[in-house]
Motif scaffolding. Structure first.
Motif, PDB file in Angstrom:
ATOM      1  N   GLU A 121       0.817  -1.215   0.000  1.00  0.00           N
ATOM      2  CA  GLU A 121       0.000   0.000   0.000  1.00  0.00           C
ATOM      3  C   GLU A 121       0.854   1.269   0.000  1.00  0.00           C
ATOM      4  O   GLU A 121       0.389   2.335  -0.364  1.00  0.00           O
ATOM      5  CB  GLU A 121      -0.951   0.013   1.187  1.00  0.00           C
ATOM      6  N   TYR A 122       2.112   1.166   0.409  1.00  0.00           N
ATOM      7  CA  TYR A 122       2.998   2.324   0.432  1.00  0.00           C
ATOM      8  C   TYR A 122       3.600   2.623  -0.938  1.00  0.00           C
ATOM      9  O   TYR A 122       4.198   3.661  -1.137  1.00  0.00           O
ATOM     10  CB  TYR A 122       4.145   2.123   1.416  1.00  0.00           C
ATOM     11  N   ILE A 123       3.512   1.684  -1.870  1.00  0.00           N
ATOM     12  CA  ILE A 123       4.141   1.834  -3.180  1.00  0.00           C
ATOM     13  C   ILE A 123       3.092   2.233  -4.209  1.00  0.00           C
ATOM     14  O   ILE A 123       2.109   1.534  -4.410  1.00  0.00           O
ATOM     15  CB  ILE A 123       4.840   0.537  -3.618  1.00  0.00           C
ATOM     16  N   GLN A 124       3.323   3.365  -4.855  1.00  0.00           N
ATOM     17  CA  GLN A 124       2.425   3.844  -5.902  1.00  0.00           C
ATOM     18  C   GLN A 124       2.716   3.136  -7.214  1.00  0.00           C
ATOM     19  O   GLN A 124       1.825   2.915  -8.018  1.00  0.00           O
ATOM     20  CB  GLN A 124       2.613   5.347  -6.033  1.00  0.00           C
ATOM     21  N   GLY A 125       3.986   2.785  -7.433  1.00  0.00           N
ATOM     22  CA  GLY A 125       4.374   2.098  -8.659  1.00  0.00           C
ATOM     23  C   GLY A 125       5.878   1.921  -8.705  1.00  0.00           C
ATOM     24  O   GLY A 125       6.601   2.386  -7.824  1.00  0.00           O
ATOM     25  N   ILE A 126       6.341   1.233  -9.747  1.00  0.00           N
ATOM     26  CA  ILE A 126       7.767   1.030  -9.966  1.00  0.00           C
ATOM     27  C   ILE A 126       8.122   1.685 -11.295  1.00  0.00           C
ATOM     28  O   ILE A 126       7.611   1.288 -12.351  1.00  0.00           O
ATOM     29  CB  ILE A 126       8.141  -0.475 -10.029  1.00  0.00           C
ATOM     30  N   GLY A 127       8.974   2.703 -11.227  1.00  0.00           N
ATOM     31  CA  GLY A 127       9.397   3.400 -12.430  1.00  0.00           C
ATOM     32  C   GLY A 127      10.654   2.775 -12.996  1.00  0.00           C
ATOM     33  O   GLY A 127      11.449   2.183 -12.265  1.00  0.00           O
ATOM     34  N   LYS A 128      10.813   2.894 -14.302  1.00  0.00           N
ATOM     35  CA  LYS A 128      12.022   2.420 -14.969  1.00  0.00           C
ATOM     36  C   LYS A 128      12.663   3.587 -15.703  1.00  0.00           C
ATOM     37  O   LYS A 128      12.006   4.250 -16.497  1.00  0.00           O
ATOM     38  CB  LYS A 128      11.691   1.304 -15.962  1.00  0.00           C
ATOM     39  N   LYS A 129      13.930   3.829 -15.386  1.00  0.00           N
ATOM     40  CA  LYS A 129      14.662   4.913 -16.049  1.00  0.00           C
ATOM     41  C   LYS A 129      16.109   4.475 -16.213  1.00  0.00           C
ATOM     42  O   LYS A 129      16.742   4.036 -15.253  1.00  0.00           O
ATOM     43  CB  LYS A 129      14.594   6.192 -15.205  1.00  0.00           C
ATOM     44  N   ASP A 130      16.616   4.573 -17.417  1.00  0.00           N
ATOM     45  CA  ASP A 130      18.005   4.209 -17.724  1.00  0.00           C
ATOM     46  C   ASP A 130      18.336   2.794 -17.239  1.00  0.00           C
ATOM     47  O   ASP A 130      19.405   2.546 -16.690  1.00  0.00           O
ATOM     48  CB  ASP A 130      18.986   5.221 -17.116  1.00  0.00           C
ATOM     49  N   GLY A 131      17.392   1.873 -17.396  1.00  0.00           N
ATOM     50  CA  GLY A 131      17.625   0.480 -17.028  1.00  0.00           C
ATOM     51  C   GLY A 131      17.585   0.197 -15.541  1.00  0.00           C
ATOM     52  O   GLY A 131      17.898  -0.906 -15.105  1.00  0.00           O
ATOM     53  N   LYS A 132      17.201   1.180 -14.737  1.00  0.00           N
ATOM     54  CA  LYS A 132      17.143   0.994 -13.282  1.00  0.00           C
ATOM     55  C   LYS A 132      15.719   1.165 -12.792  1.00  0.00           C
ATOM     56  O   LYS A 132      14.924   1.883 -13.391  1.00  0.00           O
ATOM     57  CB  LYS A 132      18.051   1.995 -12.576  1.00  0.00           C
ATOM     58  N   PHE A 133      15.407   0.488 -11.685  1.00  0.00           N
ATOM     59  CA  PHE A 133      14.086   0.597 -11.077  1.00  0.00           C
ATOM     60  C   PHE A 133      14.086   1.681 -10.011  1.00  0.00           C
ATOM     61  O   PHE A 133      15.048   1.829  -9.268  1.00  0.00           O
ATOM     62  CB  PHE A 133      13.671  -0.733 -10.439  1.00  0.00           C
ATOM     63  N   ILE A 134      12.988   2.402  -9.943  1.00  0.00           N
ATOM     64  CA  ILE A 134      12.802   3.454  -8.945  1.00  0.00           C
ATOM     65  C   ILE A 134      11.458   3.185  -8.265  1.00  0.00           C
ATOM     66  O   ILE A 134      10.426   3.093  -8.934  1.00  0.00           O
ATOM     67  CB  ILE A 134      12.785   4.849  -9.601  1.00  0.00           C
ATOM     68  N   ILE A 135      11.477   3.045  -6.949  1.00  0.00           N
ATOM     69  CA  ILE A 135      10.253   2.772  -6.199  1.00  0.00           C
ATOM     70  C   ILE A 135       9.551   4.097  -5.934  1.00  0.00           C
ATOM     71  O   ILE A 135      10.080   4.961  -5.226  1.00  0.00           O
ATOM     72  CB  ILE A 135      10.569   2.044  -4.882  1.00  0.00           C
ATOM     73  N   ILE A 136       8.371   4.255  -6.523  1.00  0.00           N
ATOM     74  CA  ILE A 136       7.596   5.484  -6.358  1.00  0.00           C
ATOM     75  C   ILE A 136       6.677   5.286  -5.153  1.00  0.00           C
ATOM     76  O   ILE A 136       5.855   4.380  -5.132  1.00  0.00           O
ATOM     77  CB  ILE A 136       6.781   5.804  -7.622  1.00  0.00           C
ATOM     78  N   LEU A 137       6.875   6.133  -4.146  1.00  0.00           N
ATOM     79  CA  LEU A 137       6.149   5.985  -2.883  1.00  0.00           C
ATOM     80  C   LEU A 137       4.857   6.783  -2.857  1.00  0.00           C
ATOM     81  O   LEU A 137       4.774   7.865  -3.442  1.00  0.00           O
ATOM     82  CB  LEU A 137       7.042   6.438  -1.723  1.00  0.00           C
ATOM     83  N   ASN A 138       3.883   6.239  -2.157  1.00  0.00           N
ATOM     84  CA  ASN A 138       2.625   6.942  -1.899  1.00  0.00           C
ATOM     85  C   ASN A 138       2.760   7.577  -0.513  1.00  0.00           C
ATOM     86  O   ASN A 138       2.427   6.964   0.493  1.00  0.00           O
ATOM     87  CB  ASN A 138       1.453   5.969  -1.949  1.00  0.00           C
ATOM     88  N   MET A 139       3.295   8.787  -0.470  1.00  0.00           N
ATOM     89  CA  MET A 139       3.592   9.434   0.808  1.00  0.00           C
ATOM     90  C   MET A 139       2.324   9.739   1.606  1.00  0.00           C
ATOM     91  O   MET A 139       2.358   9.763   2.829  1.00  0.00           O
ATOM     92  CB  MET A 139       4.413  10.703   0.591  1.00  0.00           C
ATOM     93  N   ASP A 140       1.207   9.970   0.940  1.00  0.00           N
ATOM     94  CA  ASP A 140      -0.041  10.199   1.676  1.00  0.00           C
ATOM     95  C   ASP A 140      -0.364   8.997   2.554  1.00  0.00           C
ATOM     96  O   ASP A 140      -0.758   9.145   3.705  1.00  0.00           O
ATOM     97  CB  ASP A 140      -1.208  10.466   0.719  1.00  0.00           C
TER      98      ASP A 140
END
Length: 168
Positions: A121-140
């Protein structure tokens, strides 16, 4: 959607995380935090932000990571959070703040339903940029817990929050 979304990226341990830039009020260098008694371990206390007491949470502790010493890169990300009580201003400790990036909707996958020590529930999604994963958080969701809401209302309830003036 097809439009770009901007995210502020930051690090905790070896992982890269991101939050929507639209929820970021400002990024501060680490400042001394006034500890409040009998609060959750991840609630580090309050900082003085231009005369206002802002609660600060330690994302490492919230996510079950070990604490680490403060470094020159340690930052406080000041966020506008929408909770059931309305708008809250809360600081979040990060090991380091990286940059603002743009991700197109097609570069963001839904939160996984397994693994990682973060609650889904804390993760809004997983972004991909330049071959790396970025965990996008749902700060609310992360910051709108009862503990954080209670501490954020201390100064509006007539209780004085001890704020020491910083001379940085």
């Amino acid at each position: 959607m097809g439009h770009n979304n901007q995210y502020l990226t930051f690090r905790l341990e070896d992982e890269q995380y991101a939050v929507s830039v639209y929820s970021v009020r400002e990024v501060l260098e680490y400042a001394p935090i006034t500890r409040l008694p009998q609060t959750a371990a991840y609630l580090k206390g309050v900082i003085n932000l231009r005369g206002v007491g802002i609660p600060v949470i330690d994302l490492r502790t919230k996510f079950g990571m070990p604490e680490v010493p403060v470094t020159k890169d340690t930052s406080i990300i000041v966020l506008d959070i929408t909770g059931r009580e309305g708008l809250l201003i809360i600081g979040a400790l990060a090991d380091s703040v990286q940059e603002v990036i743009e991700l197109e909707a097609r570069d963001i996958e839904p939160a996984p339903r397994f693994g990682n020590n973060l609650a889904v529930e804390y993760i809004q999604g997983i972004g991909k940029k330049d071959g790396k994963f970025i965990i996008i958080l749902n700060m609310d969701k992360i910051l709108s817990t009862d503990d954080v809401i209670d501490i954020s209302h201390l100064d509006t309830q007539g209780t004085q929050i001890p704020i020491s003036e910083s001379t940085t």
